[in-house]
Write a protein that holds these residues in place. Structure first.
Motif, PDB file in Angstrom:
ATOM      1  N   ASN A  10       0.804  -1.231   0.000  1.00  0.00           N
ATOM      2  CA  ASN A  10       0.000   0.000   0.000  1.00  0.00           C
ATOM      3  C   ASN A  10       0.834   1.276   0.000  1.00  0.00           C
ATOM      4  O   ASN A  10       0.289   2.366   0.090  1.00  0.00           O
ATOM      5  CB  ASN A  10      -0.958   0.027   1.197  1.00  0.00           C
ATOM      6  N   GLY A  11       2.146   1.145  -0.083  1.00  0.00           N
ATOM      7  CA  GLY A  11       2.998   2.339  -0.186  1.00  0.00           C
ATOM      8  C   GLY A  11       3.020   2.812  -1.630  1.00  0.00           C
ATOM      9  O   GLY A  11       2.426   2.186  -2.514  1.00  0.00           O
ATOM     10  N   GLN A  12       3.750   3.935  -1.875  1.00  0.00           N
ATOM     11  CA  GLN A  12       3.698   4.485  -3.241  1.00  0.00           C
ATOM     12  C   GLN A  12       4.370   3.567  -4.261  1.00  0.00           C
ATOM     13  O   GLN A  12       3.879   3.432  -5.382  1.00  0.00           O
ATOM     14  CB  GLN A  12       4.218   5.913  -3.315  1.00  0.00           C
ATOM     15  N   LEU A  13       5.449   2.895  -3.877  1.00  0.00           N
ATOM     16  CA  LEU A  13       6.065   1.979  -4.849  1.00  0.00           C
ATOM     17  C   LEU A  13       5.200   0.734  -5.045  1.00  0.00           C
ATOM     18  O   LEU A  13       4.983   0.293  -6.177  1.00  0.00           O
ATOM     19  CB  LEU A  13       7.486   1.590  -4.390  1.00  0.00           C
ATOM     20  N   GLY A  14       4.690   0.190  -3.937  1.00  0.00           N
ATOM     21  CA  GLY A  14       3.823  -0.988  -4.025  1.00  0.00           C
ATOM     22  C   GLY A  14       2.622  -0.729  -4.932  1.00  0.00           C
ATOM     23  O   GLY A  14       2.295  -1.538  -5.801  1.00  0.00           O
ATOM     24  N   ASP A  35      -2.152  -6.967   5.914  1.00  0.00           N
ATOM     25  CA  ASP A  35      -2.184  -8.384   5.525  1.00  0.00           C
ATOM     26  C   ASP A  35      -0.993  -9.148   6.103  1.00  0.00           C
ATOM     27  O   ASP A  35      -1.111 -10.315   6.465  1.00  0.00           O
ATOM     28  CB  ASP A  35      -2.088  -8.541   3.993  1.00  0.00           C
ATOM     29  N   LEU A  36       0.149  -8.476   6.146  1.00  0.00           N
ATOM     30  CA  LEU A  36       1.386  -9.157   6.537  1.00  0.00           C
ATOM     31  C   LEU A  36       2.394  -8.150   7.066  1.00  0.00           C
ATOM     32  O   LEU A  36       2.872  -7.284   6.324  1.00  0.00           O
ATOM     33  CB  LEU A  36       1.954  -9.908   5.304  1.00  0.00           C
ATOM     34  N   ASP A  37       2.700  -8.285   8.376  1.00  0.00           N
ATOM     35  CA  ASP A  37       3.647  -7.373   9.032  1.00  0.00           C
ATOM     36  C   ASP A  37       5.031  -8.017   8.965  1.00  0.00           C
ATOM     37  O   ASP A  37       5.226  -9.117   9.500  1.00  0.00           O
ATOM     38  CB  ASP A  37       3.187  -7.183  10.490  1.00  0.00           C
ATOM     39  N   ILE A  38       5.989  -7.332   8.350  1.00  0.00           N
ATOM     40  CA  ILE A  38       7.312  -7.948   8.141  1.00  0.00           C
ATOM     41  C   ILE A  38       8.090  -8.137   9.446  1.00  0.00           C
ATOM     42  O   ILE A  38       9.091  -8.836   9.485  1.00  0.00           O
ATOM     43  CB  ILE A  38       8.162  -7.172   7.104  1.00  0.00           C
ATOM     44  N   VAL A  39       7.615  -7.495  10.506  1.00  0.00           N
ATOM     45  CA  VAL A  39       8.266  -7.670  11.813  1.00  0.00           C
ATOM     46  C   VAL A  39       7.906  -9.039  12.408  1.00  0.00           C
ATOM     47  O   VAL A  39       8.627  -9.581  13.234  1.00  0.00           O
ATOM     48  CB  VAL A  39       7.848  -6.502  12.747  1.00  0.00           C
ATOM     49  N   ALA A  60       8.152  -2.642   1.751  1.00  0.00           N
ATOM     50  CA  ALA A  60       7.769  -2.250   3.115  1.00  0.00           C
ATOM     51  C   ALA A  60       8.948  -1.578   3.801  1.00  0.00           C
ATOM     52  O   ALA A  60      10.068  -2.074   3.739  1.00  0.00           O
ATOM     53  CB  ALA A  60       7.345  -3.481   3.912  1.00  0.00           C
ATOM     54  N   ALA A  61       8.678  -0.451   4.432  1.00  0.00           N
ATOM     55  CA  ALA A  61       9.743   0.233   5.163  1.00  0.00           C
ATOM     56  C   ALA A  61       9.151   1.283   6.090  1.00  0.00           C
ATOM     57  O   ALA A  61       8.014   1.723   5.900  1.00  0.00           O
ATOM     58  CB  ALA A  61      10.704   0.909   4.183  1.00  0.00           C
ATOM     59  N   TYR A  62       9.944   1.665   7.080  1.00  0.00           N
ATOM     60  CA  TYR A  62       9.657   2.855   7.885  1.00  0.00           C
ATOM     61  C   TYR A  62      10.316   4.006   7.129  1.00  0.00           C
ATOM     62  O   TYR A  62      11.539   4.074   7.054  1.00  0.00           O
ATOM     63  CB  TYR A  62      10.257   2.694   9.285  1.00  0.00           C
ATOM     64  N   THR A  63       9.511   4.893   6.520  1.00  0.00           N
ATOM     65  CA  THR A  63      10.081   5.883   5.594  1.00  0.00           C
ATOM     66  C   THR A  63      10.034   7.328   6.096  1.00  0.00           C
ATOM     67  O   THR A  63      10.381   8.243   5.354  1.00  0.00           O
ATOM     68  CB  THR A  63       9.361   5.811   4.223  1.00  0.00           C
ATOM     69  N   ASP A  64       9.593   7.504   7.335  1.00  0.00           N
ATOM     70  CA  ASP A  64       9.503   8.864   7.879  1.00  0.00           C
ATOM     71  C   ASP A  64      10.888   9.266   8.412  1.00  0.00           C
ATOM     72  O   ASP A  64      11.260   8.941   9.545  1.00  0.00           O
ATOM     73  CB  ASP A  64       8.446   8.869   9.002  1.00  0.00           C
ATOM     74  N   SER A 129      19.271   2.729   9.806  1.00  0.00           N
ATOM     75  CA  SER A 129      18.404   1.540   9.878  1.00  0.00           C
ATOM     76  C   SER A 129      18.328   0.849   8.513  1.00  0.00           C
ATOM     77  O   SER A 129      18.321  -0.376   8.421  1.00  0.00           O
ATOM     78  CB  SER A 129      16.995   1.929  10.367  1.00  0.00           C
ATOM     79  N   LYS A 130      18.309   1.627   7.424  1.00  0.00           N
ATOM     80  CA  LYS A 130      18.255   1.028   6.087  1.00  0.00           C
ATOM     81  C   LYS A 130      19.582   0.314   5.776  1.00  0.00           C
ATOM     82  O   LYS A 130      19.582  -0.760   5.170  1.00  0.00           O
ATOM     83  CB  LYS A 130      17.978   2.103   5.021  1.00  0.00           C
ATOM     84  N   LEU A 131      20.700   0.904   6.200  1.00  0.00           N
ATOM     85  CA  LEU A 131      21.992   0.245   5.958  1.00  0.00           C
ATOM     86  C   LEU A 131      22.061  -1.073   6.722  1.00  0.00           C
ATOM     87  O   LEU A 131      22.506  -2.094   6.190  1.00  0.00           O
ATOM     88  CB  LEU A 131      23.153   1.164   6.367  1.00  0.00           C
ATOM     89  N   THR A 149      17.747   3.675  -4.202  1.00  0.00           N
ATOM     90  CA  THR A 149      17.070   4.677  -5.019  1.00  0.00           C
ATOM     91  C   THR A 149      16.978   5.993  -4.259  1.00  0.00           C
ATOM     92  O   THR A 149      17.404   6.075  -3.093  1.00  0.00           O
ATOM     93  CB  THR A 149      15.687   4.165  -5.481  1.00  0.00           C
ATOM     94  N   SER A 150      16.445   7.035  -4.896  1.00  0.00           N
ATOM     95  CA  SER A 150      16.441   8.353  -4.246  1.00  0.00           C
ATOM     96  C   SER A 150      15.215   9.176  -4.640  1.00  0.00           C
ATOM     97  O   SER A 150      14.681   9.015  -5.735  1.00  0.00           O
ATOM     98  CB  SER A 150      17.690   9.132  -4.668  1.00  0.00           C
ATOM     99  N   TRP A 151      14.770  10.030  -3.748  1.00  0.00           N
ATOM    100  CA  TRP A 151      13.766  11.080  -3.996  1.00  0.00           C
ATOM    101  C   TRP A 151      12.582  10.538  -4.809  1.00  0.00           C
ATOM    102  O   TRP A 151      12.228  11.055  -5.865  1.00  0.00           O
ATOM    103  CB  TRP A 151      14.409  12.260  -4.728  1.00  0.00           C
ATOM    104  N   LEU A 152      11.948   9.492  -4.285  1.00  0.00           N
ATOM    105  CA  LEU A 152      10.849   8.830  -5.024  1.00  0.00           C
ATOM    106  C   LEU A 152       9.590   9.682  -5.083  1.00  0.00           C
ATOM    107  O   LEU A 152       9.214  10.326  -4.094  1.00  0.00           O
ATOM    108  CB  LEU A 152      10.465   7.508  -4.338  1.00  0.00           C
ATOM    109  N   TYR A 153       8.925   9.654  -6.206  1.00  0.00           N
ATOM    110  CA  TYR A 153       7.607  10.280  -6.336  1.00  0.00           C
ATOM    111  C   TYR A 153       6.743   9.411  -7.236  1.00  0.00           C
ATOM    112  O   TYR A 153       7.250   8.565  -7.991  1.00  0.00           O
ATOM    113  CB  TYR A 153       7.720  11.710  -6.896  1.00  0.00           C
TER     114      TYR A 153
END
Ligand SMILES: NC(=O)c1ccc[n+]([C@@H]2O[C@H](COP(=O)([O-])OP(=O)(O)OC[C@H]3O[C@@H](n4cnc5c(N)ncnc54)[C@H](OP(=O)(O)O)[C@@H]3O)[C@@H](O)[C@H]2O)c1
Length: 283
Positions: A10-14, A35-39, A60-64, A129-131, A149-153
């Protein structure tokens, strides 16, 4: 038919991958956070077991980025532990992983494009955290693609391009920073590259950079959006200095795309992709 699971659907890339015209060779299975929590590794196992998935795309990611400075535990739980869980489950059930990472793994001190072998050194908690997620994947699973990737829209969710369009609609005047240099990237272009990896099914594993070609500042990006959306409004966008934020941002995070273009094709310029998406937005 290749079965492909998409996490964080449900994110912008998904959602952009969901828009992708149905393919005769790929059957996507979309799972949102609800539906599915990756944690939750047991939930992942239950879905992957006997599934026959050939690929997993982790959107899926924490993107804030700002939020990660204070909710650091959550950022690491999702971006590092979550990625580790996915890698472990992919390893157990022989699924190839396509994972999305970020330009924020770099400190931005370089002044020429970052290659995939350049030293990482994140300067904010999101980048750290991403690294850590990347490192866990590399430890756990051989068949992986890590796409930085960078600066997604996109047309979906909250992103800079849509914010600028909304502000233009509201007749707001805007001061946008010229302090960071990077490359806006359309989720449509990124989705096409991801599908290419799956279609080919023989591209060497490892890290790939993916952005549009060229580079600009957030100010340049905003001006380009205005130029394409309503050229009468470009003057309402003014350059400004440092935009005070909790999280430090790399000053320079342009990618060297040569490795990616060798196995793919020449990628659009960022201006062309902005033009395409604004056209699609206007309908
Ligand atoms: N956006 C950018 O500018 C940018 C730049 C570079 C790299 N990236 C990377 O690109 C990828 C895609 O980003 P995006 O812009 O599409 O992000 P996004 O729109 O924020 O989508 C992320 C999705 O992940 C979901 N999610 C969060 N925690 C989850 C969990 N524990 N289990 C399952 N799903 C979970 C979110 O669900 P909820 O909304 O329900 O929480 C959201 O739908 C991410 O890996 C991001 O780090 C993004």
């Amino acid at each position: 038919m290749k079965k492909v699971i998409v996490l964080g659907a449900n994110g912008q890339l998904g959602k952009t991958i969901k828009d992708y015209s149905p393919s005769e060779v790929i059957k996507f299975h979309f799972f949102s956070r609800n539906d599915l929590d990756i944690v939750n590794k047991n939930s992942l196992k239950a879905i992957f077991k006997d599934s026959g998935f050939k690929y997993c795309i982790n959107c899926a990611a924490y993107t804030d980025v700002e939020g990660a400075e204070t909710n650091t535990e959550d950022a690491f739980l999702i971006n590092a532990e979550g990625a580790k869980n996915i890698a472990e489950v992919c390893n157990t059930y022989h699924v190839k992983l396509i994972h999305i990472s970020t330009d924020y793994v770099f400190d931005g001190k370089k002044n020429k494009p970052y290659t995939v072998t350049d030293q990482t050194n994140p300067i904010n908690q999101y980048g750290k955290s991403k690294l850590q997620g990347e490192l866990f994947i590399q430890e756990q699973l051989k068949p992986h693609y890590i796409i930085r990737t960078s600066w997604l829209y996109s047309l979906h969710g909250k992103n800079f391009l849509k914010t600028i369009i909304n502000k233009i609609e509201d007749d707001a005047s805007l001061n946008i920073t010229t302090e960071q240099e990077g490359t806006p990237t359309s989720c449509i272009d990124l989705a096409d590259f991801i599908i290419h990896l799956i279609d080919k099914d023989s591209i060497p594993y490892g890290i790939y950079n993916f952005s549009a070609n060229g580079n600009t500042t957030w100010y340049g990006f905003a001006k380009e959006v205005a130029k394409n959306y309503n050229s009468k409004k470009t003057d309402s966008i003014k350059p400004s200095g440092v935009f005070k934020t909790l999280a430090k941002r790399p000053k320079y995070s342009v990618f060297d795309l040569s490795k990616t273009e060798r196995i793919y094709k020449e990628i659009n310029t960022w201006q062309k992709s902005v033009e395409n998406i604004v056209k699609a937005y206007k309908g």
